[in-house]
Write an enzyme that holds these catalytic residues in place. Structure first.
Site, PDB file in Angstrom:
ATOM      1  N   LYS A 176      58.683 100.691  58.005  1.00 29.17           N
ATOM      2  CA  LYS A 176      58.710  99.246  58.226  1.00 29.17           C
ATOM      3  C   LYS A 176      58.924  99.040  59.728  1.00 29.17           C
ATOM      4  O   LYS A 176      59.887  98.394  60.173  1.00 29.17           O
ATOM      5  CB  LYS A 176      59.837  98.634  57.369  1.00 29.17           C
ATOM      6  CG  LYS A 176      59.844  97.128  57.307  1.00 29.17           C
ATOM      7  CD  LYS A 176      58.700  96.534  56.504  1.00 29.17           C
ATOM      8  CE  LYS A 176      58.735  95.016  56.592  1.00 29.17           C
ATOM      9  NZ  LYS A 176      57.507  94.388  56.109  1.00 29.17           N
ATOM     10  N   ASP A 233      58.560 105.896  42.099  1.00 28.51           N
ATOM     11  CA  ASP A 233      58.567 105.334  40.737  1.00 28.51           C
ATOM     12  C   ASP A 233      57.280 104.566  40.481  1.00 28.51           C
ATOM     13  O   ASP A 233      56.690 104.654  39.405  1.00 28.51           O
ATOM     14  CB  ASP A 233      59.753 104.378  40.547  1.00 28.51           C
ATOM     15  CG  ASP A 233      60.925 105.061  39.856  1.00 28.51           C
ATOM     16  OD1 ASP A 233      61.001 106.308  39.948  1.00 28.51           O
ATOM     17  OD2 ASP A 233      61.742 104.359  39.246  1.00 28.51           O
ATOM     18  N   ASP A 252      62.266 106.236  47.049  1.00 28.90           N
ATOM     19  CA  ASP A 252      62.856 105.997  45.726  1.00 28.90           C
ATOM     20  C   ASP A 252      61.972 105.008  44.968  1.00 28.90           C
ATOM     21  O   ASP A 252      61.601 105.209  43.804  1.00 28.90           O
ATOM     22  CB  ASP A 252      64.263 105.420  45.949  1.00 28.90           C
ATOM     23  CG  ASP A 252      65.080 105.360  44.672  1.00 28.90           C
ATOM     24  OD1 ASP A 252      64.602 105.853  43.631  1.00 28.90           O
ATOM     25  OD2 ASP A 252      66.198 104.806  44.714  1.00 28.90           O
ATOM     26  N   ASP A 274      55.525  97.430  52.522  1.00 29.08           N
ATOM     27  CA  ASP A 274      55.042  96.353  51.646  1.00 29.08           C
ATOM     28  C   ASP A 274      53.549  96.535  51.348  1.00 29.08           C
ATOM     29  O   ASP A 274      53.092  96.386  50.215  1.00 29.08           O
ATOM     30  CB  ASP A 274      55.341  94.967  52.242  1.00 29.08           C
ATOM     31  CG  ASP A 274      55.116  94.895  53.745  1.00 29.08           C
ATOM     32  OD1 ASP A 274      54.910  95.947  54.381  1.00 29.08           O
ATOM     33  OD2 ASP A 274      55.130  93.783  54.296  1.00 29.08           O
ATOM     34  N   TYR A 294      71.119 105.246  51.863  1.00 31.13           N
ATOM     35  CA  TYR A 294      71.946 105.694  50.733  1.00 31.13           C
ATOM     36  C   TYR A 294      73.145 106.525  51.199  1.00 31.13           C
ATOM     37  O   TYR A 294      74.127 106.660  50.491  1.00 31.13           O
ATOM     38  CB  TYR A 294      71.117 106.509  49.725  1.00 31.13           C
ATOM     39  CG  TYR A 294      70.062 105.715  48.980  1.00 31.13           C
ATOM     40  CD1 TYR A 294      69.995 104.330  49.082  1.00 31.13           C
ATOM     41  CD2 TYR A 294      69.129 106.340  48.171  1.00 31.13           C
ATOM     42  CE1 TYR A 294      69.029 103.603  48.407  1.00 31.13           C
ATOM     43  CE2 TYR A 294      68.162 105.615  47.490  1.00 31.13           C
ATOM     44  CZ  TYR A 294      68.120 104.248  47.621  1.00 31.13           C
ATOM     45  OH  TYR A 294      67.160 103.538  46.949  1.00 31.13           O
TER      46      TYR A 294
END
Ligand code: NAD
Length: 356
Positions: free
Chosen positions: A191, A251, A247, A223, A142
């Site tokens: 990852k 959620d 992020d 994942d 980001y």
């Protein structure tokens, strides 16, 4: 003790839920012998209307001169047509940067009284759920280099994921310190099978773990973590991860608990300074109608007492007051499923304050 708070009510339901939270804090002050001094400042759409910019310098200055920041929410339909870099939500990025808020803490706590609201089956949630996602907030993709360029396949765009060892180290320490106060279990999500930045992440987190021999550390690929969160969320205690993975996973974790109106969050800087805010937005569809659930903001204030001021007993008092009002069957419209007593924002706030 006297505590100085910068208060940013913001837009939409922000002022409604913040007002109730200040009532609850006043009650805590009265009961435990503290004074909370509030300095209200503008950010978001209301700041655009008043000053032309979403984050006035005065707001940053007041936040920096305070012990902690309490924020409602920013944004709304009125400002939706503004270009991206002038929108009210830019104030959040500006605050994170100006205040050095590098760690975002999002608890996903299932209140047993609201277990029906979870989309997961009761047998998966049996015994409750209490997870904290610790998300790195000021690095990664980001904030990395981004741009557009021409390629053999035509115009392309790119965003670079980059982490310095020190950025990983400081967020890992936040996660391990938190785990020491909880069930002593950290799951680091990356990852590392594909990304170089994740391999560095994993190596540094493993190094930091050596300073916390009592804490068990697991690594999961993102994942798999996304899958495990809905398959067997009770295996998690503290999850630490990068900006973009956090992020998404925070959620997901929070939705397991059912209601967005119940979810607090904290963004911490070096030292004890922090900004506390509900996870939800400004909910323009219900703003000013006495329908907003103030509990996410009230629970954010409890986090502030615990993490910035070290007032664990006072934080417990707020959390217990919320539970007791839920036990008594009071529900704001977002939680109301036909049973119990339907109440508005102000009555919910008043009842929680009375239960302190
Ligand atoms: P939202 O969280 O504001 O609302 C989503 C839905 O949840 C709406 O139906 C809303 O009525 C409901 N809801 C949210 N909070 C609630 C509460 N406390 N009690 C009861 N119901 C609640 O998300 P959105 O609609 O995507 O965004 C609205 C505005 O808020 C946008 O301008 C967005 O950019 C902004 N936003 C701000 C923040 C922030 O300030 N941190 C975060 C997210 C979105």
């Amino acid at each position: 003790m006297n505590y100085k708070l910068a208060v940013i009510p913001g837009d939409g339901i922000g002022p409604d839920v913040v007002e109730q939270t200040l009532l609850v804090l006043d009650k805590v002050g009265e009961k435990f012998g503290h004074t909370f001094q509030y300095h209200k400042v503008l950010a978001g759409g209301c700041a655009i209307d008043a000053t032309g910019g979403c984050l006035p310098q005065e707001t940053i200055d007041v936040c920096k001169a305070s012990d902690a920041v309490l924020l409602g929410a920013v944004g709304g339909w009125k400002w939706d047509t503004l270009p991206g870099d002038q929108r009210p939500e830019r104030a959040l990025l500006g605050l994170r940067k100006a205040l050095g808020l590098f760690a975002n803490l999002r608890p996903a706590l299932l209140f047993e009284q609201l277990a029906d609201a979870s989309p997961l089956k009761p047998e998966i949630l049996a015994g409750g759920l209490d997870i904290v996602v610790v998300r790195e907030l000021t690095g990664g993709i980001y904030f990395g280099e981004k741009g557009v360029k021409d390629t053999d396949l035509g115009p392309a765009a790119y965003d670079i994921e980059q982490y310095a060892e020190e950025e990983v180290r400081r967020i890992a320490k936040v996660a391990f310190d938190m785990a020491m106060k909880r069930s002593k279990h950290v799951t680091s999500v990356d990852k590392a099978n594909v990304l170089e930045s994740s391999r560095l992440w994993r190596r540094v987190v493993t190094e930091v773990a050596k300073d916390y021999p009592e804490v068990t550390l697991d690594h999961l690929y993102v994942d798999n973590a996304a899958m495990q969160l809905v398959r067997n969320p009770r295996q998690f205690d503290v999850i630490v991860t990068s900006n973009i993975f956090g992020d998404i996973l925070s959620d997901e974790a929070s939705q397991i608990t059912g209601s967005i109106g119940m979810l607090p969050s904290a963004s911490l800087a070096q030292g004890n300074f922090g900004m506390y805010e509900p996870v939800h937005g400004s909910a323009p569809d219900i703003a000013g109608q006495d329908k907003a659930n103030p509990m996410a903001t009230i629970l954010s204030a409890a986090m502030m007492l615990r993490y910035t001021f070290g007032l664990g007993q006072e934080a417990d008092a707020i959390e217990n007051a919320v539970k007791s009002v839920l036990d008594q069957g009071y529900r704001t419209p977002d939680l109301f499923a036909g049973e119990g007593t339907l109440v508005g924002t102000a009555e919910m706030g008043r009842r929680i304050a009375e239960a302190i």
